[in-house]
Design an enzyme around this catalytic site. Sequence first.
Site, PDB file in Angstrom:
ATOM      1  N   LYS A 207      -0.427  -7.058  29.843  1.00 34.44           N
ATOM      2  CA  LYS A 207       0.608  -7.044  28.765  1.00 34.44           C
ATOM      3  C   LYS A 207       0.872  -8.586  28.098  1.00 34.44           C
ATOM      4  O   LYS A 207       1.230  -8.612  27.114  1.00 34.44           O
ATOM      5  CB  LYS A 207       1.920  -6.345  28.978  1.00 34.44           C
ATOM      6  CG  LYS A 207       2.618  -6.517  30.232  1.00 34.44           C
ATOM      7  CD  LYS A 207       2.498  -5.555  31.303  1.00 34.44           C
ATOM      8  CE  LYS A 207       2.757  -5.926  32.648  1.00 34.44           C
ATOM      9  NZ  LYS A 207       3.374  -4.908  33.243  1.00 34.44           N
TER      10      LYS A 207
ATOM     11  N   GLY B 265       2.461   2.449  30.492  1.00 32.90           N
ATOM     12  CA  GLY B 265       1.509   2.900  31.715  1.00 32.90           C
ATOM     13  C   GLY B 265       0.559   3.920  31.382  1.00 32.90           C
ATOM     14  O   GLY B 265      -0.451   3.688  30.535  1.00 32.90           O
TER      15      GLY B 265
ATOM     16  N   ILE C 158       0.873   6.764  29.686  1.00 35.71           N
ATOM     17  CA  ILE C 158       0.937   7.380  28.490  1.00 35.71           C
ATOM     18  C   ILE C 158      -0.157   6.686  27.430  1.00 35.71           C
ATOM     19  O   ILE C 158      -0.118   5.740  27.056  1.00 35.71           O
ATOM     20  CB  ILE C 158       2.197   7.552  27.772  1.00 35.71           C
ATOM     21  CG1 ILE C 158       3.470   7.693  28.850  1.00 35.71           C
ATOM     22  CG2 ILE C 158       2.545   8.021  26.584  1.00 35.71           C
ATOM     23  CD1 ILE C 158       4.871   7.149  28.668  1.00 35.71           C
TER      24      ILE C 158
ATOM     25  N   GLY D 226       4.940  -0.609  44.592  1.00 44.13           N
ATOM     26  CA  GLY D 226       3.897  -1.197  43.516  1.00 44.13           C
ATOM     27  C   GLY D 226       4.331  -0.953  42.111  1.00 44.13           C
ATOM     28  O   GLY D 226       3.449  -1.194  41.155  1.00 44.13           O
TER      29      GLY D 226
ATOM     30  N   GLU E 149       6.538  -6.357  38.727  1.00 44.63           N
ATOM     31  CA  GLU E 149       5.774  -7.187  38.588  1.00 44.63           C
ATOM     32  C   GLU E 149       5.754  -8.301  39.727  1.00 44.63           C
ATOM     33  O   GLU E 149       6.690  -8.158  40.637  1.00 44.63           O
ATOM     34  CB  GLU E 149       6.345  -8.099  37.392  1.00 44.63           C
ATOM     35  CG  GLU E 149       6.265  -7.386  36.152  1.00 44.63           C
ATOM     36  CD  GLU E 149       5.059  -6.934  35.849  1.00 44.63           C
ATOM     37  OE1 GLU E 149       3.899  -7.810  35.461  1.00 44.63           O
ATOM     38  OE2 GLU E 149       4.705  -5.645  35.422  1.00 44.63           O
TER      39      GLU E 149
ATOM     40  N   ASP F 298       9.651  -7.927  30.522  1.00 43.10           N
ATOM     41  CA  ASP F 298       8.125  -6.970  30.419  1.00 43.10           C
ATOM     42  C   ASP F 298       8.368  -5.953  29.240  1.00 43.10           C
ATOM     43  O   ASP F 298       7.594  -5.672  28.608  1.00 43.10           O
ATOM     44  CB  ASP F 298       8.272  -6.465  31.679  1.00 43.10           C
ATOM     45  CG  ASP F 298       7.035  -5.360  31.753  1.00 43.10           C
ATOM     46  OD1 ASP F 298       5.910  -5.698  31.875  1.00 43.10           O
ATOM     47  OD2 ASP F 298       7.321  -4.185  31.880  1.00 43.10           O
TER      48      ASP F 298
ATOM     49  N   LYS G 105       6.180  -5.285  25.866  1.00 43.28           N
ATOM     50  CA  LYS G 105       5.584  -4.161  25.444  1.00 43.28           C
ATOM     51  C   LYS G 105       6.016  -3.637  24.073  1.00 43.28           C
ATOM     52  O   LYS G 105       5.217  -2.892  23.428  1.00 43.28           O
ATOM     53  CB  LYS G 105       5.874  -3.037  26.507  1.00 43.28           C
ATOM     54  CG  LYS G 105       5.016  -3.261  27.910  1.00 43.28           C
ATOM     55  CD  LYS G 105       5.877  -2.552  28.806  1.00 43.28           C
ATOM     56  CE  LYS G 105       5.113  -2.698  30.309  1.00 43.28           C
ATOM     57  NZ  LYS G 105       5.929  -2.067  31.452  1.00 43.28           N
TER      58      LYS G 105
ATOM     59  N   GLY H 226       2.780   1.664  38.458  1.00 44.68           N
ATOM     60  CA  GLY H 226       2.193   2.313  39.628  1.00 44.68           C
ATOM     61  C   GLY H 226       0.622   2.242  39.456  1.00 44.68           C
ATOM     62  O   GLY H 226       0.045   2.342  38.422  1.00 44.68           O
TER      63      GLY H 226
HETATM   64  N1  HSE Z   1       6.563  -3.666  36.243  1.00 41.43           N
HETATM   65  C1  HSE Z   1       6.041  -2.839  35.202  1.00 41.43           C
HETATM   66  C2  HSE Z   1       6.853  -1.487  35.179  1.00 41.43           C
HETATM   67  C3  HSE Z   1       4.551  -2.369  35.552  1.00 41.43           C
HETATM   68  O1  HSE Z   1       7.829  -1.595  36.132  1.00 41.43           O
HETATM   69  O2  HSE Z   1       6.946  -1.037  33.896  1.00 41.43           O
HETATM   70  C4  HSE Z   1       3.961  -1.475  34.339  1.00 41.43           C
HETATM   71  O3  HSE Z   1       3.638  -2.493  33.239  1.00 41.43           O
END
Ligand code: HSE
Length: 352
Positions: free
Chosen positions: A99, A128, A130, A181, A184, A195, A199, A297
Amino acid sequence: MKIAVLGFGNIGSGVVETLIKNAEAVAAGAGEAVEIKYICDIRDFSSHPLKDKFITDFNIAANDPEIELVAEMIGGLHPAYDFTKTALENGKHVVTSNKEVVAAKGDELMELARDRGVRYLYEASAGGTIPILRTIADALRVSEITEINGILNGTTNYILERMRIEDISMAEALKETQEKGYAEAVPDNDISGADAARKICILAAAAFGSLVDWSIIPCRGIEEITVEDIEEASRNGRSVKLIARAVKLKGGKIHLSVEPMSVISDCPLFSVNGVYNAVLLNVKDCGEMMFYGKGAGSLPTAGAVIADICDIVRHKGCKSDDIIWRRDDSVFVPDLPRDIIDRTELRLGFPV
Ligand code: HSE
């Protein structure tokens, strides 16, 4: 088709695992086998079962005429952007989950891909698993999207739920997201809202055609949210969510923002919990549409990357009709008109 995987971290390893485990289904979906020729990562994988595929020098893959597609999952702007540019310049398709690159350079890379007769796809960069970007670009191509409200960061949504249910601290909940996981590499990108800001700029560019610099939009993360804020919202039948918004205003201007909101129980975003993301669209003549799925994930995100790989392989040889964004910060307005704020309070909630 022979491909190179760039970056063997959380998502890259998920893509490799899925491509190998589901090779037959991928070949059926793509119309031919997808073979990983190289995995490029600067770390040492000399004792990994796939050790023969590992390279540390991306130029080997970039200059190999057998490689038709590069899946970039390094993360961060550099060197991911530079490698993407090289791959496109060398006539290779690129898919990405990155991203940071899409939000900063998406317009430029799309144009470069078009000029070189290849494709640049980025489904995994927002939402993610979707399939929201291809839905906007394809099924909703002729529909007018007027508003996007989304929960676009799995880490913060997971943290808010853990604080609500278990009454644990933000630091403890963040540690869990790192173990799973979701977070970031620099988790401040999650917590600060950066983040989610990237997006929503990506989604807004897909919906409205103009890519706005994410760093100029009003953005508040969850740093200041306390267990007390969450309890107070619960007592009032509400839920605290980090909401990313894109609103198309009269005259073609766009408002973009990220902030924690106390969401009312009638709003479909109220029940989106844990690592799940949701994108709630308002579409002219159609009303609301909501898209829901895991937002972070390894394997869920890998699924979106593989969908892009299959799309490219399946349409190999067809002329691309992918939309190209234009960079245009002048469409952005920081404030919403009063009538939209009032409507938001009734249908969604208010800032915390
Ligand atoms: N760190 C990001 C989140 C990972 O938690 O949405 C997916 O882009």
